[in-house]
Motif scaffolding. Structure first.
Motif, short mmCIF file in Angstrom:
data_model
loop_
_atom_site.label_atom_id
_atom_site.label_comp_id
_atom_site.label_asym_id
_atom_site.label_seq_id
_atom_site.Cartn_x
_atom_site.Cartn_y
_atom_site.Cartn_z
N PRO A 263 -76.67 -55.15 118.68
CA PRO A 263 -75.37 -54.45 118.70
C PRO A 263 -74.45 -55.07 119.75
N PRO A 264 -73.13 -55.08 119.50
CA PRO A 264 -72.20 -55.71 120.43
C PRO A 264 -72.34 -55.23 121.86
N GLY A 265 -72.64 -53.95 122.05
CA GLY A 265 -72.74 -53.42 123.40
C GLY A 265 -73.96 -53.88 124.18
N ARG A 266 -74.89 -54.55 123.51
CA ARG A 266 -76.13 -54.98 124.18
C ARG A 266 -76.28 -56.49 124.21
N ARG A 267 -75.23 -57.21 123.87
CA ARG A 267 -75.38 -58.67 123.71
C ARG A 267 -75.56 -59.42 125.02
N MET A 268 -75.24 -58.78 126.14
CA MET A 268 -75.54 -59.43 127.40
C MET A 268 -77.05 -59.57 127.58
N TRP A 269 -77.81 -58.70 126.92
CA TRP A 269 -79.27 -58.76 126.99
C TRP A 269 -79.82 -60.01 126.29
N LEU A 270 -78.98 -60.73 125.57
CA LEU A 270 -79.45 -61.97 124.93
C LEU A 270 -79.93 -62.99 125.94
N LEU A 271 -79.56 -62.81 127.19
CA LEU A 271 -80.08 -63.70 128.25
C LEU A 271 -81.60 -63.56 128.40
N LEU A 272 -82.16 -62.53 127.79
CA LEU A 272 -83.62 -62.40 127.80
C LEU A 272 -84.30 -63.50 127.00
N LEU A 273 -83.62 -64.02 125.98
CA LEU A 273 -84.28 -64.96 125.06
C LEU A 273 -84.83 -66.19 125.76
N PRO A 274 -84.03 -66.91 126.55
CA PRO A 274 -84.62 -68.08 127.24
C PRO A 274 -85.72 -67.70 128.21
N VAL A 275 -85.63 -66.50 128.79
CA VAL A 275 -86.68 -66.05 129.71
C VAL A 275 -88.00 -65.89 128.95
N VAL A 276 -87.94 -65.25 127.78
CA VAL A 276 -89.16 -65.06 126.98
C VAL A 276 -89.70 -66.40 126.50
N LEU A 277 -88.82 -67.29 126.07
CA LEU A 277 -89.28 -68.61 125.61
C LEU A 277 -89.98 -69.39 126.71
N SER A 278 -89.59 -69.13 127.95
CA SER A 278 -90.19 -69.88 129.08
C SER A 278 -91.55 -69.33 129.49
N LEU A 279 -91.97 -68.20 128.90
CA LEU A 279 -93.24 -67.61 129.30
C LEU A 279 -94.45 -68.39 128.80
N GLY A 280 -94.26 -69.28 127.85
CA GLY A 280 -95.36 -70.09 127.33
C GLY A 280 -94.82 -71.30 126.62
N VAL A 281 -95.71 -72.22 126.28
CA VAL A 281 -95.28 -73.47 125.66
C VAL A 281 -95.47 -73.48 124.15
N SER A 282 -96.10 -72.45 123.60
CA SER A 282 -96.37 -72.43 122.16
C SER A 282 -95.08 -72.23 121.38
N ARG A 283 -94.85 -73.12 120.41
CA ARG A 283 -93.65 -73.01 119.58
C ARG A 283 -93.84 -72.02 118.43
N ASP A 284 -95.08 -71.60 118.20
CA ASP A 284 -95.34 -70.61 117.16
C ASP A 284 -94.53 -69.33 117.39
N VAL A 285 -94.36 -68.96 118.64
CA VAL A 285 -93.75 -67.67 118.97
C VAL A 285 -92.34 -67.57 118.41
N ALA A 286 -91.52 -68.59 118.66
CA ALA A 286 -90.14 -68.58 118.16
C ALA A 286 -90.09 -68.90 116.67
N PHE A 287 -90.89 -69.88 116.23
CA PHE A 287 -90.83 -70.31 114.84
C PHE A 287 -91.22 -69.17 113.90
N LEU A 288 -92.29 -68.44 114.24
CA LEU A 288 -92.76 -67.37 113.38
C LEU A 288 -91.84 -66.16 113.39
N PHE A 289 -90.96 -66.09 114.38
CA PHE A 289 -90.05 -64.95 114.44
C PHE A 289 -88.84 -65.12 113.53
N LEU A 290 -88.55 -66.33 113.11
CA LEU A 290 -87.41 -66.55 112.22
C LEU A 290 -87.47 -65.71 110.95
#
Length: 649
Positions: free
Chosen positions: A115-142
């Motif tokens: 939702p537009p009112g929560r889009r600042m929270w999108l900064l969480l995405l790179p933080v979560v991606l940095s928690l591990g090196v497996s590409r399965d996590v992002a790829f499987l979420f598509l």
């Protein structure tokens, strides 16, 4: 900037046009970081290991237009470099284009789901991606995002057309990267059609059309022939179905408990707001967590980090897509689950996490700068590393057709040999009867002139189980030429190729947990077994994994030894006795002094047994077939062994 983001995700929601500038900047920063973390601007270079070798080989197979599904049958497809991120001059463009498409689609899907009112929270995405090196996590979420974006478009009254097209295109690429991604892609596509058929039929048809268009185009762009595409998917079936038994490793059950507890809480939170409204989110998050559970805990080692980061990703998505304190709780649960599972493998401290984050940003930036300043740098580095690989004995200098057993493919290719691979290119992966037989048939129908052979089983398997069915054509059609650097160099001696045939076949029935006596005789003994799971075992294999099977060998001198047993690999047969431990022992099979040299390895009895749960999940009885092998004596084998001291353990 605001207009650029809108163009990616579609028409704006009410009030979106007035998003504060700082929110727009936050979204832009998140977008750039996601692109940097997913796109391998600073790719990995070839390295020597079991994984490094098949990664190098997959890039070479794509570069040489080997036919996937026929020449190559493996977990990965012609776009494997998008997942492995290893550099090769011929696949670099495909790797960057595929990764960039996935990165942009991933962010666009998350943006549209928030939702537009929560889009600042999108900064969480790179933080979560940095928690591990497996590409399965992002790829499987598509695939999860496609269905959610379509659902959000139904709520809003206008579809996110551009985002839907991006997600559909990225999803079409995923199965060509890694075959088992097809499961999530197929499920999400079916759910999207089911959910959006009435409300947004055009959008649903557009998503399906984009997938049907992009997949064959990407397949052909990677150098493959369009008629081979169905064969590629068909060939994935035994690879996927046999993985659970063939590659499973036992790990810490506490980690599985942490995952299940966190996953259950996240699924409950996904229903907050009404099951009728959010059922699709719950189903897709459940499917995502199940697939990552299997990815992380079937082979329960560092793979567990995939499942750990998947919890954080699911929690972050629920936090982004929902309002209220429940959404923050989902993030906390996801991060707590990640921390509990990750702690035995890597530090989860603030310092370690920030260092990892900085590294995942710094490296692609440096790589991008290098590409712009010195476009030839990566190519030169790749050539230097490959030259070092190719200079290794016994591979250096040979330019004929060759293959290597069990895993070290990279030095053969780098040495300038014409790599003529068996379909399942690394021996440990021939873990079902179909796969083992495909490799054996290759040596009869289209064999290489030379084979580099040694034994290096993973997971303490019985050595002759790896590509066991291929030993018959190797012993029947190849002659040892030398023993160098731990490898038996075998030259093809018969044309057409022929396989040894077991003689004096004896059949009996055996039971798991009871000793089976091997027929007496001086010749090597070939054995086949047909150990199958019960119905409950097949169900357990689908949901998790079966108890590990082992085999205890009893030798003529009274010694015993225990090994891992792969049930599927026993159905096409393997050399039971003598136990062949290395390449020298393999050459000794063709020696006139075979019995004197290998008599200490003669197996007189064996017992198949399993871990806890075997009685309920594996059939108690199984048929066994014995046969003796008459291996022609080779004067060349005697010469090689006379010049080489016995170094076998």
């Amino acid at each position: 900037m605001n207009q650029t983001v809108k163009e990616i995700v579609g028409k704006p929601d009410r009030g979106e046009a007035t998003m504060p500038l700082w929110v727009v900047l936050g979204c832009l920063v998140s977008f750039l970081l996601v692109v940097l973390m997913i796109t391998p601007f600073n790719p990995a270079m070839p390295f020597e290991s079991l994984d490094g070798s098949w990664i190098y080989a997959m890039n070479h197979a794509t570069a040489e237009h080997l036919r996937f599904g026929r020449d190559i049958i493996f977990t990965f497809g012609p776009l494997a470099s998008v997942y492995t991120t290893m550099y090769h001059p011929a696949t670099d463009g495909l790797m960057l284009a595929g990764s960039l498409l996935i990165a942009v689609a991933f962010f666009a899907g998350m943006y549209a789901s928030t939702p537009p009112g929560r889009r600042m929270w999108l900064l969480l995405l790179p933080v979560v991606l940095s928690l591990g090196v497996s590409r399965d996590v992002a790829f499987l979420f598509l695939p999860v995002l496609l269905c959610c974006v379509v659902a959000r478009g139904i709520e809003r009254g206008r579809p996110f057309t551009a985002t839907v097209c991006l997600l559909a295109a990225a999803m079409a690429v995923l199965p060509l990267v890694k075959g088992n991604f097809s499961v999530m892609v197929g499920l999400a596509t079916a759910m999207t059609v089911l959910m959006g058929w009435r409300a947004h039929r055009r959008t649903v048809l557009l998503a399906v059309a984009v997938q049907l268009l992009v997949m064959p185009l990407a397949w052909m762009a990677s150098g493959q022939s369009l008629p081979d595409l169905p064969r590629y998917f068909i060939a994935q079936a035994p690879i996927v179905s046999g993985y659970t038994d063939g590659m499973s490793v036992v790990g810490n059950m506490h980690e599985i408990l942490y995952f299940l507890m966190a996953a259950a809480l996240l699924l409950c939170l996904s229903l907050v707001g009404g099951i009728r409204r959010y059922w699709h989110v719950t189903v897709l998050i459940a499917a995502y967590l199940f697939v990552t559970f299997k990815s992380g805990f079937v082979r329960h080692d560092l793979h567990a980090l995939t499942a750990a980061v998947a919890l954080a990703m699911a929690g972050a998505f629920l936090c982004l897509s929902r309002a209220g304190r429940w959404s923050v709780l989902a993030l906390v649960i996801g991060l707590a689950g990640w921390g509990m599972i990750t702690r035995p493998y890597a530090s989860v401290s603030w310092d370690a996490s920030t260092t990892r984050f900085a590294q995942m940003v710094r490296q692609p930036v440096l790589g991008l700068v290098t590409r712009l300043r010195d476009p030839a740098a990566l190519d030169n580095q790749f050539k230097a590393i490959s030259a070092a690989f190719g200079s290794r004995p016994p591979f250096a200098g040979y330019t004929g057709t060759a293959d290597v057993y069990p895993v070290e493919i990279a030095p053969v290719i780098a040495a300038g040999s014409i790599w003529k691979p068996r379909p399942i290119l690394q021996s440990y992966s021939a873990y079902t009867p179909v796969l083992a037989q495909a490799n054996a048939d290759h040596l009869l129908k289209d064999p290489p002139s030379r084979i580099y052979f040694k034994l290096d089983p993973i997971d303490h398997r019985y050595p002759s189980l790896d590509d066991g069915a291929s030993w018959l054509p190797m012993l029947g059609s190849y002659t040892p030429a030398s023993l160098e650097s731990g490898y038996a160099v075998l030259e093809r001696s018969r044309q057409p190729a022929a396989a040894l045939q077991p003689r004096d076949v004896e059949r009996t029935s055996a039971k798991v947990g009871q000793e089976v006596v091997v027929p007496e005789g001086n010749d090597p003994v070939w054995v086949t077994m047909d150990i199958r799971p019960t119905f409950a075992g097949r169900l357990m294999s689908t949901l998790y994994k079966l108890p590990k099977l082992s085999i205890k060998m009893r030798y003529e001198n009274g010694d015993t030894a225990d090994f891992r047993l792969i049930a599927g690999a026993t159905q096409t047969g393997f050399l039971l006795s003598p136990t062949v431990a290395d390449a020298r022992d393999f050459i000794a099979l063709a020696s006139s002094q075979q019995q004197d040299m290998l008599h200490k390895r003669k197996v007189v009895a064996f017992t198949v047994y399993g871990d806890s749960g075997t009685r309920r999940l594996w059939n108690a009885s199984y048929p066994v077939t014995f046969g003796r092998l008459v291996i022609p004596a080779s004067a060349e084998a005697d010469r090689i062994l006379a010049a080489t001291p016995d170094q076998s353990p």
